[in-house]
Design a protein around this motif. Structure first.
Motif, mmCIF file in Angstrom:
data_model
loop_
_atom_site.group_PDB
_atom_site.id
_atom_site.type_symbol
_atom_site.label_atom_id
_atom_site.label_comp_id
_atom_site.label_asym_id
_atom_site.label_seq_id
_atom_site.Cartn_x
_atom_site.Cartn_y
_atom_site.Cartn_z
ATOM 1 N N GLN A 6 -0.274 5.446 9.756
ATOM 2 C CA GLN A 6 -0.572 6.318 8.627
ATOM 3 C C GLN A 6 0.684 7.029 8.073
ATOM 4 O O GLN A 6 0.800 7.322 6.988
ATOM 5 N N GLU A 7 1.516 7.309 9.080
ATOM 6 C CA GLU A 7 2.823 7.863 8.689
ATOM 7 C C GLU A 7 3.683 7.135 7.876
ATOM 8 O O GLU A 7 4.385 7.721 6.901
ATOM 9 N N GLU A 8 3.563 5.846 8.261
ATOM 10 C CA GLU A 8 4.326 5.052 7.225
ATOM 11 C C GLU A 8 3.893 4.954 6.051
ATOM 12 O O GLU A 8 4.584 4.737 4.868
ATOM 13 N N LEU A 54 2.281 7.228 4.229
ATOM 14 C CA LEU A 54 2.539 8.309 3.919
ATOM 15 C C LEU A 54 3.807 8.457 3.224
ATOM 16 O O LEU A 54 4.415 8.803 2.106
ATOM 17 N N GLN A 55 5.048 7.807 4.190
ATOM 18 C CA GLN A 55 6.391 7.608 3.645
ATOM 19 C C GLN A 55 6.421 6.855 2.346
ATOM 20 O O GLN A 55 7.334 7.263 1.790
ATOM 21 N N PHE A 56 5.797 5.811 2.404
ATOM 22 C CA PHE A 56 5.676 4.938 0.992
ATOM 23 C C PHE A 56 5.154 5.914 -0.174
ATOM 24 O O PHE A 56 5.723 5.554 -1.024
ATOM 25 N N VAL A 57 4.203 6.702 -0.051
ATOM 26 C CA VAL A 57 3.704 7.487 -1.038
ATOM 27 C C VAL A 57 4.972 8.281 -1.570
ATOM 28 O O VAL A 57 5.141 8.453 -2.799
ATOM 29 N N ARG A 58 5.213 8.693 -0.522
ATOM 30 C CA ARG A 58 6.552 9.928 -1.078
ATOM 31 C C ARG A 58 7.693 9.204 -1.522
ATOM 32 O O ARG A 58 8.095 9.799 -2.399
ATOM 33 N N TRP A 59 8.090 7.996 -1.169
ATOM 34 C CA TRP A 59 8.941 7.204 -1.774
ATOM 35 C C TRP A 59 8.667 6.935 -3.327
ATOM 36 O O TRP A 59 9.594 6.868 -4.130
ATOM 37 N N GLU A 103 -2.334 6.568 -7.663
ATOM 38 C CA GLU A 103 -3.636 6.172 -7.679
ATOM 39 C C GLU A 103 -4.152 5.794 -6.350
ATOM 40 O O GLU A 103 -3.548 5.054 -5.705
ATOM 41 N N ASN A 104 -5.156 6.547 -5.715
ATOM 42 C CA ASN A 104 -5.704 6.230 -4.348
ATOM 43 C C ASN A 104 -7.189 6.603 -4.394
ATOM 44 O O ASN A 104 -7.418 7.712 -5.180
ATOM 45 N N PRO A 105 -7.985 6.448 -3.549
ATOM 46 C CA PRO A 105 -9.128 6.922 -3.480
ATOM 47 C C PRO A 105 -9.007 8.123 -2.724
ATOM 48 O O PRO A 105 -7.801 8.637 -2.441
ATOM 49 N N VAL A 106 -10.170 8.872 -2.391
ATOM 50 C CA VAL A 106 -10.097 10.080 -1.655
ATOM 51 C C VAL A 106 -9.202 9.839 -0.530
ATOM 52 O O VAL A 106 -9.726 9.254 0.410
ATOM 53 N N SER A 107 -8.100 10.425 -0.243
ATOM 54 C CA SER A 107 -7.382 10.295 0.970
ATOM 55 C C SER A 107 -6.547 11.335 1.460
ATOM 56 O O SER A 107 -6.636 12.484 0.959
ATOM 57 N N VAL A 108 -5.692 11.198 2.558
ATOM 58 C CA VAL A 108 -4.833 12.189 3.195
ATOM 59 C C VAL A 108 -3.731 12.581 2.331
ATOM 60 O O VAL A 108 -2.987 13.422 2.807
ATOM 61 N N ILE A 109 -3.520 11.936 1.213
ATOM 62 C CA ILE A 109 -2.469 12.280 0.470
ATOM 63 C C ILE A 109 -2.611 13.646 0.114
ATOM 64 O O ILE A 109 -1.567 14.499 0.204
ATOM 65 N N SER A 110 -3.784 14.012 0.092
ATOM 66 C CA SER A 110 -4.082 15.502 -0.711
ATOM 67 C C SER A 110 -3.885 16.402 0.429
ATOM 68 O O SER A 110 -3.496 17.496 0.226
ATOM 69 N N PRO A 161 -0.996 1.053 -0.833
ATOM 70 C CA PRO A 161 -2.152 0.515 0.024
ATOM 71 C C PRO A 161 -2.775 1.902 0.710
ATOM 72 O O PRO A 161 -2.560 2.646 1.000
ATOM 73 N N CYS A 162 -4.489 1.716 0.382
ATOM 74 C CA CYS A 162 -5.175 2.624 1.044
ATOM 75 C C CYS A 162 -5.520 2.503 2.538
ATOM 76 O O CYS A 162 -6.341 3.630 2.876
ATOM 77 N N THR A 163 -5.636 1.244 3.024
ATOM 78 C CA THR A 163 -5.900 1.226 4.559
ATOM 79 C C THR A 163 -5.781 2.289 5.299
ATOM 80 O O THR A 163 -6.990 2.490 6.027
ATOM 81 N N HIS A 164 -4.730 2.846 5.395
ATOM 82 C CA HIS A 164 -4.520 3.820 6.484
ATOM 83 C C HIS A 164 -4.287 5.229 5.772
ATOM 84 O O HIS A 164 -4.129 6.186 6.582
ATOM 85 N N LEU A 165 -4.999 5.463 4.452
ATOM 86 C CA LEU A 165 -4.908 6.829 4.067
ATOM 87 C C LEU A 165 -6.353 7.269 3.499
ATOM 88 O O LEU A 165 -6.748 8.378 3.495
ATOM 89 N N ALA A 166 -7.160 6.353 3.260
ATOM 90 C CA ALA A 166 -8.757 6.669 2.578
ATOM 91 C C ALA A 166 -9.223 7.411 3.784
ATOM 92 O O ALA A 166 -9.369 7.137 4.918
#
Length: 228
Positions: free
Chosen positions: A81-83, A85-90, A102-109, A62-67
């Protein structure tokens, strides 16, 4: 090939792989909108050993807190947002050989690592814009399949409503079909010392059989793949 499509309720990516002859399962908290193999529930509650059966995972966290389109609200939702990101790391750490996030332009980067590439729907037969990042593990960059005219920001212009998030999160069919055709039957690109051929990865990923001279070696896989 066995494929896990995580955080997908539409069935678009799952069905693209199924049509291509692969065993694909989608996972989401919501039921699947289309018939097909689907697990409804929290994927983090499944044991890590469960994921070892899959050859490929395509994940749509989900990109709600990342995009970055929602950056003006970041200061008020640091915990969420930290939660996220933790899911992305998982997802990135799942015991699966090949993984795409897959995600839109986001803070993952900025918070985890830069995207390996960005794609647009108009590169895959849809005359629209929706810049989407792909974070890849052991996968080649996705190549455009059908560049078309049209640069309508249809997703951005969607009116407010209870299902707006759902419609904005859907994967375009053209992109799904490109994944199903380009991210399967991959072989290692390392050159064979004996026959100038290429290694064919074995199931253990510890040995390689040369496709032309049948010599085996114990060199470790170097992470580069092409379609066989």
């Amino acid at each position: 090939m066995k494929v896990a499509v995580i955080c997908e309720f539409s069935g678009t990516v799952r069905d693209a792989f199924t049509r291509a002859g692969h065993e694909a399962i989608s996972f989401d908290l919501m039921p699947s909108e289309t018939p097909g193999e689907h697990y409804q529930g929290d994927v983090t509650e499944l044991p890590l050993e469960y994921w070892e059966q899959f050859d490929l995972a395509i994940c749509h966290p989900p990109c709600t807190h990342l995009a970055v389109s929602g950056a003006r609200w970041f200061k008020d939702k640091k915990k969420e947002q930290e939660e996220a990101l933790q899911f992305v790391r998982w997802l990135m750490d799942l015991p699966i050989e090949k993984i795409a996030i897959e995600n839109p332009v986001s803070v993952i980067s900025s918070k985890i690592r830069k995207a390996d590439q960005y794609v647009q729907p108009w590169q895959f037969g849809h005359g629209e814009t929706k810049k989407t990042g792909l974070w890849l593990k052991n996968l080649p960059l996705l190549q455009p399949t059908n560049i078309v005219d049209g640069r309508e920001a249809k997703v951005l212009k969607m009116p407010p409503g209870p299902d707006r998030w759902k419609e904005r999160s859907r994967t375009y069919r053209g992109i799904a079909e490109a994944m199903a055709s380009q991210w399967v039957n991959l072989r290692c690109m390392k050159q064979c010392y004996y026959c100038d051929g290429k290694y064919a990865p074995q199931e253990t990923q510890a040995e390689y059989t040369h496709m032309f001279c049948s010599t085996t070696c114990e060199e470790r896989w170097d992470g580069e793949y092409v379609n066989a």
